[in-house]
Design an enzyme around this catalytic site. Structure first.
Site, PDB file in Angstrom:
ATOM      1  N   ALA A   1      -1.765   8.200  -2.436  1.00  0.00           N
ATOM      2  CA  ALA A   1      -0.762   8.722  -1.490  1.00  0.00           C
ATOM      3  C   ALA A   1       0.595   8.122  -1.854  1.00  0.00           C
ATOM      4  O   ALA A   1       1.271   7.518  -1.032  1.00  0.00           O
ATOM      5  CB  ALA A   1      -1.151   8.421  -0.051  1.00  0.00           C
TER       6      ALA A   1
ATOM      7  N   GLN B   1       7.945   6.711  -2.988  1.00  0.00           N
ATOM      8  CA  GLN B   1       8.985   6.160  -3.848  1.00  0.00           C
ATOM      9  C   GLN B   1       8.823   4.654  -4.058  1.00  0.00           C
ATOM     10  O   GLN B   1       9.180   4.120  -5.114  1.00  0.00           O
ATOM     11  CB  GLN B   1      10.373   6.462  -3.268  1.00  0.00           C
TER      12      GLN B   1
ATOM     13  N   HIS C   1       5.977   3.023  -4.448  1.00  0.00           N
ATOM     14  CA  HIS C   1       5.040   2.881  -5.566  1.00  0.00           C
ATOM     15  C   HIS C   1       5.721   3.197  -6.894  1.00  0.00           C
ATOM     16  O   HIS C   1       5.541   2.481  -7.887  1.00  0.00           O
ATOM     17  CB  HIS C   1       3.851   3.844  -5.398  1.00  0.00           C
TER      18      HIS C   1
ATOM     19  N   ASP D   1       3.736  -5.762   2.111  1.00  0.00           N
ATOM     20  CA  ASP D   1       2.487  -6.488   2.342  1.00  0.00           C
ATOM     21  C   ASP D   1       2.662  -7.924   1.840  1.00  0.00           C
ATOM     22  O   ASP D   1       1.980  -8.357   0.907  1.00  0.00           O
ATOM     23  CB  ASP D   1       1.337  -5.795   1.612  1.00  0.00           C
TER      24      ASP D   1
ATOM     25  N   GLN E   1      -0.372 -10.186   1.802  1.00  0.00           N
ATOM     26  CA  GLN E   1      -1.250  -9.798   0.696  1.00  0.00           C
ATOM     27  C   GLN E   1      -0.721 -10.339  -0.630  1.00  0.00           C
ATOM     28  O   GLN E   1      -1.494 -10.817  -1.470  1.00  0.00           O
ATOM     29  CB  GLN E   1      -1.359  -8.269   0.625  1.00  0.00           C
TER      30      GLN E   1
ATOM     31  N   MET F   1       8.492   2.335   3.694  1.00  0.00           N
ATOM     32  CA  MET F   1       7.658   3.373   3.090  1.00  0.00           C
ATOM     33  C   MET F   1       6.215   2.902   3.040  1.00  0.00           C
ATOM     34  O   MET F   1       5.917   1.777   2.671  1.00  0.00           O
ATOM     35  CB  MET F   1       8.151   3.705   1.685  1.00  0.00           C
ATOM     36  N   SER F   2       5.310   3.805   3.433  1.00  0.00           N
ATOM     37  CA  SER F   2       3.884   3.498   3.474  1.00  0.00           C
ATOM     38  C   SER F   2       3.112   4.798   3.346  1.00  0.00           C
ATOM     39  O   SER F   2       3.565   5.851   3.827  1.00  0.00           O
ATOM     40  CB  SER F   2       3.526   2.815   4.799  1.00  0.00           C
TER      41      SER F   2
ATOM     42  N   ARG G   1       0.632   5.504   4.983  1.00  0.00           N
ATOM     43  CA  ARG G   1       0.254   5.869   6.350  1.00  0.00           C
ATOM     44  C   ARG G   1       1.339   6.697   7.048  1.00  0.00           C
ATOM     45  O   ARG G   1       1.040   7.363   8.048  1.00  0.00           O
ATOM     46  CB  ARG G   1      -0.043   4.615   7.166  1.00  0.00           C
TER      47      ARG G   1
END
Length: 282
Positions: free
Chosen positions: A32, A35, A37, A152, A155, A186-187, A189
């Site tokens: 999914a 931008q 990523h 994240d 993480q 941005m996610s 989800r």
């Protein structure tokens, strides 16, 4: 574009193109793609001879089966976006069995307490799942550099700790958060939100900016109460947690210290969609 669905073929291919001087950049994703990523991929391409992107929705990091079931899976669109960026990117999009050999379960990790803060409190077992999949992907790809978004942030710190404890030869690089025009982080989800919900979700970033300003002259406890009251006034959103913690050990700030870097962390539900964000307070 080179796409692999099995680790054996990917490992063979990477061995065939590897030289003593070449570097491999790696961007692990759950698909999914947005931008944010793509910016990680761009950074990897600018810093390495080869870039590998994984697309895998990892079941072991979901403590909520419903969340796993509704997580967006858009492989065809993802591949188009990657191709639009570069035809040289190598994609690894395995089925579950290729990663877990028929046994999708988590390894247990000791992250020196990082796993017990924030996300760890509300998502039991989540970081064991994250550690398991990232370690396996690192073992398959053997990257020189690996790129993770700072949204994240917990993480990111977990992955750095896992690499250090397992003496893995990979540089873990944190990259800036990319935001929607209304500053919503941005996610993947975000695709599950209605246009109205997405627009109203700008309250998350606005609250973080307000918290940053208030933290200059107030205690963490005072700022936290202000954030909680802000969300109590808005029935569309449910605040799961807001916490101010130091960046290194992620421990809650009880008393400010001039020698520590602090960060605000937030998790909010919009109906049943869970969104997280973070901001540096220094």
């Amino acid at each position: 574009m080179h796409i692999f669905y099995g680790k054996a073929a990917l490992i063979d291919y990477l061995k065939s193109i590897k030289t003593n001087q070449s570097t491999i950049g790696f961007v692990p994703t759950m698909g999914a793609l947005h931008q944010g990523h793509l910016s990680l991929m761009q950074q990897s391409m600018s810093e390495n001879e080869t870039t590998v992107v994984s697309i895998f929705v990892n079941p072991t990091q979901f403590n909520n089966p419903e969340d796993l079931a509704k997580y967006p899976r858009t492989l065809e669109d993802d591949l188009k976006k990657i191709t639009g960026l570069s035809s040289e990117i190598i994609v690894y999009a395995p089925p579950i069995d290729d990663i877990y050999d028929g046994n999708p379960s988590s390894q247990f990790f000791d992250f020196d307490g990082l796993e017990n803060q924030m996300e760890g409190k509300f998502r039991p077992g989540h970081f064991n799942g994250v550690g398991t999949i990232v370690k396996r992907l690192f073992e398959i790809v053997e990257p020189t550099n690996a790129y993770f978004g700072e949204k994240d942030f917990q993480q990111l710190q977990i992955v750095k700790k896992m690499v250090a404890k397992n003496k893995m030869k990979v540089n873990v690089i944190g990259c800036p958060i990319h935001r929607e025009p209304n500053h919503l982080a941005m996610s993947s989800r975000n695709e599950l939100l209605s246009s109205k919900e997405k627009q109203e979700a700008s309250i998350i970033y606005k609250t973080l900016i307000g918290a940053k300003e208030k933290f200059k002259t107030n205690s963490a406890k005072t700022v936290t109460k202000w954030v909680q009251k802000s969300f109590e006034k808005n029935p569309t959103f449910t605040l799961e947690y807001f916490e101010i913690a130091n960046e290194e050990k992620l421990l809650a700030c009880l008393r400010k210290s001039k020698t520590k870097k602090y960060r605000a962390f937030i998790a909010v539900f919009v109906n049943k969609i869970r969104l997280i964000d973070t901001i540096s307070l220094n």
